[in-house]
Each structure stands twice: as structure tokens, then as C-alpha cells.
Design an enzyme around this catalytic site. Sequence first.
Site, PDB file in Angstrom:
ATOM      1  N   TYR A 159       1.039  -1.344  -0.117  1.00  0.00           N
ATOM      2  CA  TYR A 159      -0.027  -0.058  -0.032  1.00  0.00           C
ATOM      3  C   TYR A 159       1.049   1.101   0.022  1.00  0.00           C
ATOM      4  CZ  TYR A 159      -4.233  -2.517   0.970  1.00  0.00           C
ATOM      5  OH  TYR A 159      -5.339  -3.402   0.961  1.00  0.00           O
ATOM      6  N   HIS A 194      -4.249  -3.322  -7.550  1.00  0.00           N
ATOM      7  CA  HIS A 194      -5.522  -3.858  -7.077  1.00  0.00           C
ATOM      8  C   HIS A 194      -6.549  -2.838  -6.814  1.00  0.00           C
ATOM      9  CE1 HIS A 194      -8.424  -6.301  -5.010  1.00  0.00           C
ATOM     10  NE2 HIS A 194      -8.342  -5.736  -3.972  1.00  0.00           N
ATOM     11  N   HIS A 276      -2.789   0.256  -3.895  1.00  0.00           N
ATOM     12  CA  HIS A 276      -2.835  -1.009  -3.618  1.00  0.00           C
ATOM     13  C   HIS A 276      -2.318  -2.032  -4.470  1.00  0.00           C
ATOM     14  CE1 HIS A 276      -4.400  -5.130  -2.085  1.00  0.00           C
ATOM     15  NE2 HIS A 276      -3.176  -5.077  -1.878  1.00  0.00           N
ATOM     16  N   HIS A 354     -16.798  -4.107  -2.957  1.00  0.00           N
ATOM     17  CA  HIS A 354     -15.196  -4.557  -2.953  1.00  0.00           C
ATOM     18  C   HIS A 354     -15.088  -5.454  -1.818  1.00  0.00           C
ATOM     19  CE1 HIS A 354     -11.104  -4.069  -3.496  1.00  0.00           C
ATOM     20  NE2 HIS A 354     -10.840  -4.069  -2.451  1.00  0.00           N
ATOM     21  N   HIS A 356     -12.502  -9.355  -2.015  1.00  0.00           N
ATOM     22  CA  HIS A 356     -11.481 -10.126  -2.588  1.00  0.00           C
ATOM     23  C   HIS A 356     -11.635 -11.413  -3.170  1.00  0.00           C
ATOM     24  CE1 HIS A 356      -8.601  -7.254  -0.108  1.00  0.00           C
ATOM     25  NE2 HIS A 356      -8.924  -6.596  -0.988  1.00  0.00           N
ATOM     26  N   MET A 429     -12.166  -8.695   2.475  1.00  0.00           N
ATOM     27  CA  MET A 429     -13.133  -7.389   2.832  1.00  0.00           C
ATOM     28  C   MET A 429     -14.545  -7.386   2.412  1.00  0.00           C
ATOM     29  SD  MET A 429     -10.367  -4.365   1.478  1.00  0.00           S
ATOM     30  CE  MET A 429      -8.637  -4.276   2.235  1.00  0.00           C
TER      31      MET A 429
END
Length: 621
Positions: A159, A194, A276, A354, A356, A429
Site C-alpha cells: 500500500y 488492485h 494497493h 469491494h 477479494h 474485505m
Amino acid sequence: MDYIGSNDGLMSRSDLVLLWVDDSTGQANVLDYHGAQHSLNKDPLLDDTQNYYVLNGFQNATHTNVKFKRKIETCDPYDIPFSTDTVKILWSFGEMDPNYESLTWHGKNRGVKSVHLLSPMFTQNSRDPQTRKKKISETRNWDITVNNVTIEPTMNTLYWCKIVRIPELSNKQHIIGYEALLSHSGHLNINIVHQMTLFECQTKSYPGSDPLSWDLWVRGSGTVCNSNLLTPRDWDSCSTPVAVWSPGSKGQFLPSHVGIPMGGVSGVKYYMLEVHYDNSNRKKIVDHSGFRIHYTHDLRTYDAGIIVSGVSISDTQLIPPGQNIYRNVGICGPPCSSVMFPEKGIKIISGSFHSHEAGRKMSLRHIRSGKELKRIIEDDNYDYSYQHVHQLANETVVLPGDYLITDCAYETKHRKLPTFGGYSTKEEMCLTFITYYPKIELSGCYSMTPVREFFEMFGVYQFYSMNMTDVENLFLYNGNDYIKNSIFTEEQKRSGNSSKDENIYYDDNLLNKLLISDPVEFHDRTFLSHLYQLPWHEPLFTKRVELEFITGKHMTFCRVSNDSISIPSEIIRFPEFTAYVKPAKTCLNYMLSGNGDFRSKGSRHVDAFILSLFSLIVFIF
């Protein structure tokens, strides 16, 4: 040429249409097919009922173009009904007119693309909702990028944050849209970005802060995000999103009556770009990605904003291994909405989900006075690689006291170990970025399982060296050293028996440092190893854990962007309400039971498709 609609991206049980322009007559043709139900390799089957209709078409030396239509709901068990869910469009083509009684294999001439077929798309010059006329504004661009960030092959996840200053704007402007600027740094087809988020920063958040530091940070190249050692404390004030991008997204433009404010004497001067990087291919890449912001001095009627809502990123978010479907929820409730929302409420115009790699279904639910209203946004075919914004055909009003619930469903049937909430794409997430108006001083509204309840759920009541209150404080206030690892490297040791393709747990992870003292039968066992030994393969056990986490207690957080307002966190229970029931289905006797879940009432025609592909002459399946 072959067009395929598929919920899961596979040929089997897919909805196919065969298109071609006859070489002899120049006539455009269409045939309705479907994929074999139980085989991946069988030839497509012709539908008994033909529901696709040609409008027009042509071909030349390089293109075949066919425009066609179909009802949104055909009541044909072999046709996938169109909805606001993500749909995977598979395409393939050949080099001669088809013998459709014996279709030739397409070989390598194929591809796949996820789309939102029924979601409206606002453009730079969208129509006014009242007059239906296009509103054309004089716009300018502001490009915001990181400066040649180097991602080493040893870095799995990074990040990176960069402070930028707004252009000199003495008068207030409106951001009307934004797009991503992605760099591949010489590696074609490799994009390790990402997610990107641009945040507003408040420069008077902490006592003793030096306002001159912000211009120094602007001249710098940035640093690792969320690090107690490397990230200046003042950057925590950069919390209100104004632009969000994830894989598959094209950014977004706002409807013509709203704009996100920027500039002016009292406006925000500094922004933080957070990028990210997910370097799963272990490449060395130099990146300079970011956003192109479109703004105008021609102010619109309303100021808009973006709120992030869902599950607070924490190890208390847990998804067991071996699950076909498992839900987590994040709550934005009355402790925040009753205080921060205006009397007439806010109006939601769009949202983007959002999660993953394990994410499969997501929805934004709306509860008022003990009753669930129609889902604001819902995607039962969520695609991790296609996180495009869902723009609403009708704005949704959310009033003070209402609940917003982000509901996420995951699939972990091939994972051997639990998955936790976290920043790596192998962790999870559950977030919704909500675009709304009128703008209020709110940047985030989310929840997590209370720390004490999380441990007690698994029969753990005390640890060596620290009491439960100390553990709670580590998670809530000092967790950066343990939880928010913003740079994960390949060399960092993994705990437990984690395989290469599963979650990474490091020696300094808090869950792996907590040594159980109570109850005695678990003592001298780390909490992480304790979780590994639980009977996740037993459906009754995992369902009980799922339901207790959903319907139990939730610690809610209301993060405001104005430092003059302070709303403490609060523990609430999941609200009791009457669940929303979708309208009754009008189609009966579906042969393909899997399609039944996606049926919807209505007989409207979807806007005509236009398919145009490069080739020598014509295309076949």
C-alpha cells in the site's frame, strides 16, 4: 460469431446466440443455442424456442456487425434472464459461415468479459433528469499519479500513499467524474494495481500539527500507508473518498445535477492518493498509476460525496475454510445515521462493491422501521475482476435512523484454513463505496464483531500476559503494529500450515501471539492454532458460527471528516426486521433449477446489442 451469456463463465448451462452475415445474400442471421447442462465439452444445443431477433447487420473485409434484441425475461429455461447482476459474456469466432448443424470448434478465437447489462451509465455530458436534455459543461482535467513506485519481486502486497495539492482554484468547482490512469511499466498485460482511492485530507486534525509539513509531503514521493513508523500521523485525517477504482472499473461520471466539491477559499487543499499493489506474479515493476479528475466551474445543483460502509478491516472478520457459501455483514445504523443524516435523508446515486478473491455475492440492504426495503444494490454474480460501479436507475433515499447493511457471501471450498479480514487479496474485505447527495461530514460508517465476543464465540476467555481489555485495546487503538501491515513480503515467515495459495500469517500477527490461558483445556495454544483445530467441516458448527456472528453484537463506527464532531463507537445488536421478498416469479416449470434464482418479472426488451469484432471475413462458433 458466437455470443454467450453465463453466470459462472463456463460453457455448460450457458445462454448462447450464433450470429453471422451470409456471404451470398448479405443477410444477418441469429440462432438461439444453449450449453449442454452437464458437460463442458459437448456441442451447443439449439433451443426449442428462438428468442433472439436480428435488427440489422453488415460485414466487410475486417468486421462483422450484428445488432439484435431479446426480452429481459423470456421464460425459456435455457435463456438466462437479464438483471443488474454481473454477467460474463463469452465470445468466439471463426472464418466462414457456420454449418450450424455441426458447429466447428472455435480454437483460440475466443475471450470473456464481465458486464452490467442493465445498469445505466452516466457520461461526461449526461442528460438532466428533469429536462432530459444533455448538460454540456466546460471541463478541465487534473491528473494525480504516484511517482515511479518500485515494487520488488519479493513484495506480495504494498500500500503506497502520496500527498498532492489541489490546483490553484480560488472559486469552488465540481468534480463531475474520474477515470483511472494505469501504467504497465513496460510489462504488457501485467497490471498489479488492485485498488486506488483518492481521499480528502483535513489539515487541522491533531494538536501540534505543522501546516507547513503538508507542502513538504507534496514534494515528496510518498511512503508506505498505515505504518506507525513510516506514515505521518496527520495522514490519518485523509479519510473521505472522492474517487475509487478497482479491477474492471472504468471510474464513474456523475449525473448532471450533482458534483463533488473541490477548491474555493474554504475548500480542501490537500488530498492523499492510496494505491494497493498485488504482486502475485512476483515481478519487479515501476508504477506511476493514478486518477484523471474531470472538474468544472459550472456548478451543479447539489454537492455529492462518497461514504465507505461495510465491515471494518480486522482479523475479527472470519470466513471458515471449505464453504460453498458463507456470509459476513457490516452495519451502518442509527448511531451514525440518526446523528449525521439530514432530516430529509441522503439520496444514493451509485455504489461499488469491494471484496477479494473469495467474494461471490454482495448486496447493500436497506432497513427502515423494522422492515427491509428493496435492495439498493445487489449482485449475485459478483466478479472480483470486474468491480465496476453500479449506477442506479432510481435514486434511493436513506433517512435518519435507517440501517444500511453490506451483506457479503464468500466461497472457500478449496481453502484448508480460515480466511480473515485484511489488506492482502488472499484475505477478505466487505465494503461498499456509496456515492450520494447532499454531501455531509461523513467519511465512513461500518462495524465489526466486538473483540471480546469474537474470542468468546470460540470458547476463549483469557490469554497469558494480558487481560481481555488489553487485547481489545490492541485491536481497536494500537492495532497498526499487528494488523495493518501495508507491505507483505515473500520472505516473511508463515505460521501454521498455510500453503502457497492460501492466506499468509506472519510470526508477528496478533492472533498468532495470543497464548490461551482460559479455558485450561486450550492453554498454551495460540488462538490461531486453536482456530485451525475447530471442526469447520461440520455444517451445523459453521452455520451456528455464521448466524451468531450475523445476528449477534456489532461494534459500529461513525467516522466524520470534521474534527469538531465526535461520535463514539457503540455496540448494537443486529436489527430485527421483516425481510424483503422479491416479487413473485411469473415463469413456471424451469428445467434448469439453477436459473430459477435469477428470474425476474417483466417482458421488456433489453436495448439492442451490437457486436463487432475484427476478422478476415465472417465468424462462427
